[in-house]
Write an enzyme that holds these catalytic residues in place. Structure first.
Site, PDB file in Angstrom:
ATOM      1  N   SER B  12      26.051  36.536 -22.522  1.00  0.00           N
ATOM      2  CA  SER B  12      26.311  37.924 -22.130  1.00  0.00           C
ATOM      3  C   SER B  12      26.405  38.810 -23.364  1.00  0.00           C
ATOM      4  CB  SER B  12      27.619  38.013 -21.339  1.00  0.00           C
ATOM      5  OG  SER B  12      27.983  39.375 -21.167  1.00  0.00           O
ATOM      6  N   HIS B  13      26.203  40.108 -23.185  1.00  0.00           N
ATOM      7  CA  HIS B  13      26.437  41.042 -24.283  1.00  0.00           C
ATOM      8  C   HIS B  13      27.914  41.096 -24.644  1.00  0.00           C
ATOM      9  CE1 HIS B  13      22.367  42.276 -23.593  1.00  0.00           C
ATOM     10  NE2 HIS B  13      22.426  43.227 -24.499  1.00  0.00           N
ATOM     11  N   SER B  14      28.751  40.767 -23.672  1.00  0.00           N
ATOM     12  CA  SER B  14      30.194  40.860 -23.885  1.00  0.00           C
ATOM     13  C   SER B  14      30.811  39.462 -23.921  1.00  0.00           C
ATOM     14  CB  SER B  14      30.814  41.670 -22.741  1.00  0.00           C
ATOM     15  OG  SER B  14      32.164  41.283 -22.556  1.00  0.00           O
ATOM     16  N   GLY B  47      26.611  42.790 -27.648  1.00  0.00           N
ATOM     17  CA  GLY B  47      25.238  42.432 -27.975  1.00  0.00           C
ATOM     18  C   GLY B  47      25.085  40.926 -27.891  1.00  0.00           C
ATOM     19  N   ASP B  71      22.635  38.182 -19.054  1.00  0.00           N
ATOM     20  CA  ASP B  71      22.878  39.443 -18.323  1.00  0.00           C
ATOM     21  C   ASP B  71      21.714  40.416 -18.501  1.00  0.00           C
ATOM     22  OD1 ASP B  71      23.642  40.116 -20.927  1.00  0.00           O
ATOM     23  OD2 ASP B  71      25.686  40.712 -20.418  1.00  0.00           O
TER      24      ASP B  71
END
Lengths: 204, 131
Positions: B12-14, B47, B71
């Protein structure tokens, strides 16, 4: 100009510095239609390249390009890391150590196709390809660093303003992506412009 | 090594989303599936990073292969790059699933925990219903 390590070193340094100097501009463009990290990401990649300058200067042109590509893949993050990384790595894989004009054009074309495959995209979708593709066409017509090339990439980046984004984060905005320059198109134009001017200056 | 189960990688980016998704998988499916997650760019902001994805693939690797759940755009592009950088013998045994990250991870892990092969894990995640 690129036959000796010292001139390759100067060129790499100049391009990386140009990216760093324009980080805020790239971020501002990306805040309008993306996630606002293009400048920061590209700056981080450029700094990674600068940190490796001594060893890059000792490498042949193709090996240096491959290393630059790998540094961008590992350090940039976002989608632009793999996209620019793929561009530089493919250039490095395709170019012989002392390329003739035809080799350079062929390598540019392969690198462009590799970026298209990586991004599952093609020119016309408001991306870096909208600068890289016209740059290749301009180089085919006049295969050298020239003010014409700089003008062509600046024009191509500008031409992304009225486009509607169909790839990447900007595509979520649909119609609202219209009216803004694509940040990837801008960073591509910036790098090509910088390379072209540096090569021209050294040829004088 | 025929008892190997497909590993699950969450990108995920997070980091919080990735870790939260992994927590849900652990709670709903249990510990028998190799599971790794990563999120955040190389400076710790939002990112994805090829380097950490490579690490997560190593961590979750089994001979049955690895299914990756992502994602948004950059996560997919970076995951594809990480797959291409794998040794030849691994490359064909990694699937990036075209599925929502949370639902896809839970369903993929459920399927993997039953010993399903990679292709079935991927298809089930993409259809979001058990085979």
């Amino acid at each position: 100009m690129l036959e000796d390590g010292e001139s390759r070193r100067r060129l790499i340094e100049t391009v990386a510095q140009a990216v760093i100097d324009h980080a805020e501009e790239l971020t501002a463009l990306d805040q309008a239609i993306g996630d606002g990290d293009h400048g920061v990401n590209m700056k981080r990649g450029a700094e990674a390249v600068l940190a490796d300058l001594d060893s890059l200067a000792e490498k042949s042109l193709p090996e240096a390009l491959k290393s630059i590509g790998m540094a961008l893949v590992m350090k940039v993050g976002g989608a632009s890391g793999p996209l620019y990384g793929t561009f530089f790595m493919t250039l490095g894989k395709s170019l012989p150590e002392t390329p003739a004009t035809a080799d350079t054009l062929a390598a540019f074309e392969e690198a462009l196709e590799a970026v298209m495959a990586r991004g599952k995209s093609h020119p016309g979708q408001k991306t870096m390809l909208d600068v890289l593709a016209p740059a290749l066409e301009t180089l085919k017509a006049e295969p050298k660093a020239s003010p014409g090339l700089c003008a062509a990439v600046a024009e191509a980046a500008k031409a992304t303003i009225p486009m509607r984004a169909e790839r990447g984060r900007a595509s979520f905005l649909g119609e609202r992506s219209i009216g803004h320059m694509d940040p990837g198109a801008r960073s591509s134009a910036l790098m090509i412009d910088t390379v072209s001017k540096a090569l021209e200056a050294s040829a004088k | 090594m025929s008892e190997d189960k497909v590993g699950i990688v969450i990108v995920s980016h997070s980091p919080e989303v990735a870790r939260g998704t992994a927590d849900m998988v652990r709670q709903m499916v249990g510990d028998e599936v190799p599971l790794a997650w990563c999120g955040g760019d190389p400076d710790g902001g939002l990112g994805t990073s090829v380097e950490t994805i490579l690490g997560a693939i190593d961590q979750a690797w089994t001979n049955a292969g690895v299914a990756i759940l992502v994602d948004l755009g950059g996560a997919e592009t970076n995951s594809e790059m990480a797959v291409e950088m794998q040794p030849d013998e691994r490359r064909g045994r990694i699937a990036i699933c075209n599925a929502p990250i949370v639902e896809g991870a839970v369903i993929a892990a459920t399927e993997a925990s039953g010993g399903a092969p990679l292709e079935v894990v991927r298809r089930t995640a993409e259809e979001l219903s058990p085979a």
